[in-house]
Design a protein around this motif. Structure first.
Motif, PDB file in Angstrom:
ATOM      1  N   MET A 290      -6.081  11.261   6.820  1.00 36.80           N
ATOM      2  CA  MET A 290      -5.932  10.987   5.408  1.00 36.80           C
ATOM      3  C   MET A 290      -5.907   9.479   5.186  1.00 36.80           C
ATOM      4  O   MET A 290      -5.312   8.736   5.957  1.00 36.80           O
ATOM      5  N   LEU A 291      -6.523   9.062   4.151  1.00 41.47           N
ATOM      6  CA  LEU A 291      -6.572   7.652   3.774  1.00 41.47           C
ATOM      7  C   LEU A 291      -5.409   7.346   2.842  1.00 41.47           C
ATOM      8  O   LEU A 291      -5.215   8.029   1.836  1.00 41.47           O
ATOM      9  N   THR A 292      -4.636   6.318   3.193  1.00 43.31           N
ATOM     10  CA  THR A 292      -3.451   5.953   2.416  1.00 43.31           C
ATOM     11  C   THR A 292      -3.433   4.458   2.174  1.00 43.31           C
ATOM     12  O   THR A 292      -3.721   3.669   3.077  1.00 43.31           O
ATOM     13  N   LEU A 293      -3.091   4.078   0.949  1.00 39.90           N
ATOM     14  CA  LEU A 293      -2.822   2.678   0.631  1.00 39.90           C
ATOM     15  C   LEU A 293      -1.307   2.523   0.570  1.00 39.90           C
ATOM     16  O   LEU A 293      -0.645   3.219  -0.195  1.00 39.90           O
ATOM     17  N   HIS A 294      -0.775   1.634   1.397  1.00 44.66           N
ATOM     18  CA  HIS A 294       0.648   1.303   1.360  1.00 44.66           C
ATOM     19  C   HIS A 294       0.763   0.005   0.570  1.00 44.66           C
ATOM     20  O   HIS A 294       0.159  -1.007   0.940  1.00 44.66           O
ATOM     21  N   ALA A 295       1.524   0.044  -0.509  1.00 45.90           N
ATOM     22  CA  ALA A 295       1.663  -1.113  -1.383  1.00 45.90           C
ATOM     23  C   ALA A 295       3.140  -1.404  -1.630  1.00 45.90           C
ATOM     24  O   ALA A 295       3.969  -0.495  -1.637  1.00 45.90           O
ATOM     25  N   ALA A 296       3.448  -2.672  -1.839  1.00 41.04           N
ATOM     26  CA  ALA A 296       4.811  -3.105  -2.144  1.00 41.04           C
ATOM     27  C   ALA A 296       4.715  -4.359  -3.007  1.00 41.04           C
ATOM     28  O   ALA A 296       3.658  -4.999  -3.056  1.00 41.04           O
ATOM     29  N   PRO A 297       5.807  -4.730  -3.669  1.00 41.11           N
ATOM     30  CA  PRO A 297       5.771  -5.945  -4.487  1.00 41.11           C
ATOM     31  C   PRO A 297       5.341  -7.183  -3.694  1.00 41.11           C
ATOM     32  O   PRO A 297       4.663  -8.057  -4.222  1.00 41.11           O
ATOM     33  N   LEU A 298       5.740  -7.238  -2.418  1.00 41.26           N
ATOM     34  CA  LEU A 298       5.353  -8.358  -1.551  1.00 41.26           C
ATOM     35  C   LEU A 298       4.823  -7.829  -0.234  1.00 41.26           C
ATOM     36  O   LEU A 298       5.259  -6.790   0.254  1.00 41.26           O
ATOM     37  N   LEU A 299       3.874  -8.564   0.356  1.00 41.43           N
ATOM     38  CA  LEU A 299       3.308  -8.188   1.653  1.00 41.43           C
ATOM     39  C   LEU A 299       3.224  -9.417   2.542  1.00 41.43           C
ATOM     40  O   LEU A 299       2.804 -10.488   2.095  1.00 41.43           O
ATOM     41  N   ARG A 300       3.626  -9.256   3.804  1.00 44.53           N
ATOM     42  CA  ARG A 300       3.471 -10.294   4.834  1.00 44.53           C
ATOM     43  C   ARG A 300       2.548  -9.731   5.903  1.00 44.53           C
ATOM     44  O   ARG A 300       2.733  -8.612   6.352  1.00 44.53           O
ATOM     45  N   THR A 301       1.568 -10.515   6.328  1.00 42.50           N
ATOM     46  CA  THR A 301       0.666 -10.054   7.391  1.00 42.50           C
ATOM     47  C   THR A 301       1.213 -10.365   8.778  1.00 42.50           C
ATOM     48  O   THR A 301       0.729  -9.835   9.764  1.00 42.50           O
ATOM     49  N   ALA A 302       2.217 -11.211   8.853  1.00 40.68           N
ATOM     50  CA  ALA A 302       2.890 -11.564  10.107  1.00 40.68           C
ATOM     51  C   ALA A 302       4.334 -11.935   9.757  1.00 40.68           C
ATOM     52  O   ALA A 302       4.615 -12.297   8.608  1.00 40.68           O
ATOM     53  N   PRO A 303       5.243 -11.863  10.724  1.00 37.77           N
ATOM     54  CA  PRO A 303       6.646 -12.155  10.417  1.00 37.77           C
ATOM     55  C   PRO A 303       6.875 -13.535   9.802  1.00 37.77           C
ATOM     56  O   PRO A 303       7.737 -13.691   8.940  1.00 37.77           O
ATOM     57  N   ASP A 304       6.079 -14.520  10.192  1.00 40.49           N
ATOM     58  CA  ASP A 304       6.277 -15.877   9.675  1.00 40.49           C
ATOM     59  C   ASP A 304       5.293 -16.236   8.557  1.00 40.49           C
ATOM     60  O   ASP A 304       5.291 -17.360   8.065  1.00 40.49           O
ATOM     61  N   ALA A 305       4.482 -15.282   8.118  1.00 39.50           N
ATOM     62  CA  ALA A 305       3.515 -15.537   7.048  1.00 39.50           C
ATOM     63  C   ALA A 305       4.208 -15.532   5.686  1.00 39.50           C
ATOM     64  O   ALA A 305       5.182 -14.810   5.480  1.00 39.50           O
ATOM     65  N   ALA A 306       3.684 -16.321   4.787  1.00 38.95           N
ATOM     66  CA  ALA A 306       4.215 -16.343   3.423  1.00 38.95           C
ATOM     67  C   ALA A 306       3.936 -14.996   2.759  1.00 38.95           C
ATOM     68  O   ALA A 306       2.858 -14.427   2.935  1.00 38.95           O
ATOM     69  N   PRO A 307       4.895 -14.478   1.991  1.00 36.13           N
ATOM     70  CA  PRO A 307       4.654 -13.211   1.304  1.00 36.13           C
ATOM     71  C   PRO A 307       3.644 -13.382   0.170  1.00 36.13           C
ATOM     72  O   PRO A 307       3.597 -14.416  -0.487  1.00 36.13           O
ATOM     73  N   VAL A 308       2.827 -12.354  -0.024  1.00 36.32           N
ATOM     74  CA  VAL A 308       1.803 -12.340  -1.064  1.00 36.32           C
ATOM     75  C   VAL A 308       2.133 -11.194  -2.016  1.00 36.32           C
ATOM     76  O   VAL A 308       2.430 -10.078  -1.575  1.00 36.32           O
TER      77      VAL A 308
ATOM     78  N   ALA B 279      -8.107   7.300  -1.933  1.00 36.91           N
ATOM     79  CA  ALA B 279      -6.876   7.124  -1.156  1.00 36.91           C
ATOM     80  C   ALA B 279      -5.632   7.541  -1.934  1.00 36.91           C
ATOM     81  O   ALA B 279      -5.540   7.364  -3.143  1.00 36.91           O
ATOM     82  N   ARG B 280      -4.691   8.084  -1.197  1.00 38.49           N
ATOM     83  CA  ARG B 280      -3.353   8.314  -1.731  1.00 38.49           C
ATOM     84  C   ARG B 280      -2.652   6.960  -1.725  1.00 38.49           C
ATOM     85  O   ARG B 280      -2.792   6.191  -0.768  1.00 38.49           O
ATOM     86  N   ILE B 281      -1.891   6.662  -2.765  1.00 38.87           N
ATOM     87  CA  ILE B 281      -1.187   5.382  -2.832  1.00 38.87           C
ATOM     88  C   ILE B 281       0.305   5.624  -2.672  1.00 38.87           C
ATOM     89  O   ILE B 281       0.898   6.421  -3.406  1.00 38.87           O
ATOM     90  N   ARG B 282       0.885   4.955  -1.692  1.00 40.14           N
ATOM     91  CA  ARG B 282       2.335   4.978  -1.480  1.00 40.14           C
ATOM     92  C   ARG B 282       2.863   3.624  -1.923  1.00 40.14           C
ATOM     93  O   ARG B 282       2.494   2.594  -1.352  1.00 40.14           O
ATOM     94  N   ARG B 283       3.700   3.631  -2.933  1.00 40.84           N
ATOM     95  CA  ARG B 283       4.293   2.388  -3.442  1.00 40.84           C
ATOM     96  C   ARG B 283       5.728   2.307  -2.945  1.00 40.84           C
ATOM     97  O   ARG B 283       6.528   3.199  -3.208  1.00 40.84           O
ATOM     98  N   TRP B 284       6.005   1.232  -2.235  1.00 40.15           N
ATOM     99  CA  TRP B 284       7.336   1.031  -1.660  1.00 40.15           C
ATOM    100  C   TRP B 284       8.027  -0.147  -2.323  1.00 40.15           C
ATOM    101  O   TRP B 284       7.365  -1.132  -2.642  1.00 40.15           O
ATOM    102  N   PRO B 285       9.344  -0.076  -2.495  1.00 44.65           N
ATOM    103  CA  PRO B 285      10.078  -1.256  -2.969  1.00 44.65           C
ATOM    104  C   PRO B 285      10.243  -2.219  -1.798  1.00 44.65           C
ATOM    105  O   PRO B 285      10.170  -1.811  -0.642  1.00 44.65           O
ATOM    106  N   GLY B 286      10.429  -3.468  -2.062  1.00 41.94           N
ATOM    107  CA  GLY B 286      10.699  -4.413  -0.972  1.00 41.94           C
ATOM    108  C   GLY B 286       9.470  -5.164  -0.510  1.00 41.94           C
ATOM    109  O   GLY B 286       8.504  -5.327  -1.243  1.00 41.94           O
ATOM    110  N   THR B 287       9.524  -5.605   0.740  1.00 43.38           N
ATOM    111  CA  THR B 287       8.443  -6.383   1.350  1.00 43.38           C
ATOM    112  C   THR B 287       7.821  -5.575   2.480  1.00 43.38           C
ATOM    113  O   THR B 287       8.507  -5.181   3.423  1.00 43.38           O
TER     114      THR B 287
END
Length: 148
Positions: A1-19, A47-55
């Motif tokens: 299944m295809l899923t989009l995981h979304a949140a108010p902020l996203l980091r691609t690495a632990p030290d990356a700036a949130p987007v 895609a199914r969209i999963r919206r999460w709170p947080g980062t």
């Protein structure tokens, strides 16, 4: 299944700036794309969209002994509650513990490597709340922990 995981902020690495306004497209155990939610929604309309709170970011690497608990399964679950998706092999000397880790699909690494979210990579994600508590852990594309 295809899923989009979304949140108010996203980091691609632990030290990356949130987007803001970004998401991760996941199919099975792999990341297909990382980018703006609007673009991914258009590209993956089915895609199914999963919206999460947080980062939303990469799952965490646990570099130390696993938490103490009554059973190996409970020790692994304690890691999932923290957002951990990878452990170092040197901390898995007990065969029962190693088997529990492997059953959970956690990555077992020979050496520490910084986790990242990138197309083609394994879909290991964690969503952390403003207080740093883990809200969701996704291991190899499946939700392994979700805080109630």
């Amino acid at each position: 299944m295809l899923t989009l995981h979304a949140a108010p902020l996203l980091r691609t690495a632990p030290d990356a700036a949130p987007v803001a306004g970004a998401a991760v497209a996941v199919r099975a155990d792999r990341i297909l794309a990382v980018g703006p939610l609007a673009e991914l929604t258009e590209a993956y309309a089915e895609a199914r969209i999963r919206r999460w709170p947080g980062t939303l970011g990469p799952g965490l690497l646990h570099d130390g002994p696993l938490p103490v608990a009554d059973t190996p399964r409970e020790r692994v679950h304690a890691l999932l509650r923290l957002g951990v998706t990878a452990v170092l092999a040197g901390h898995l000397t007990d065969p029962a513990l190693r088997a529990a880790v492997e059953r959970s699909d956690l990555l077992v690494l020979a050496a520490a490597a910084p986790p990242t979210l990138a197309p083609g990579g394994r879909a290991d994600l964690a969503v952390l709340g403003a207080d740093g508590a883990c809200l969701v852990t996704v291991v190899a594309g499946r939700i392994a922990h979700r805080r109630a």
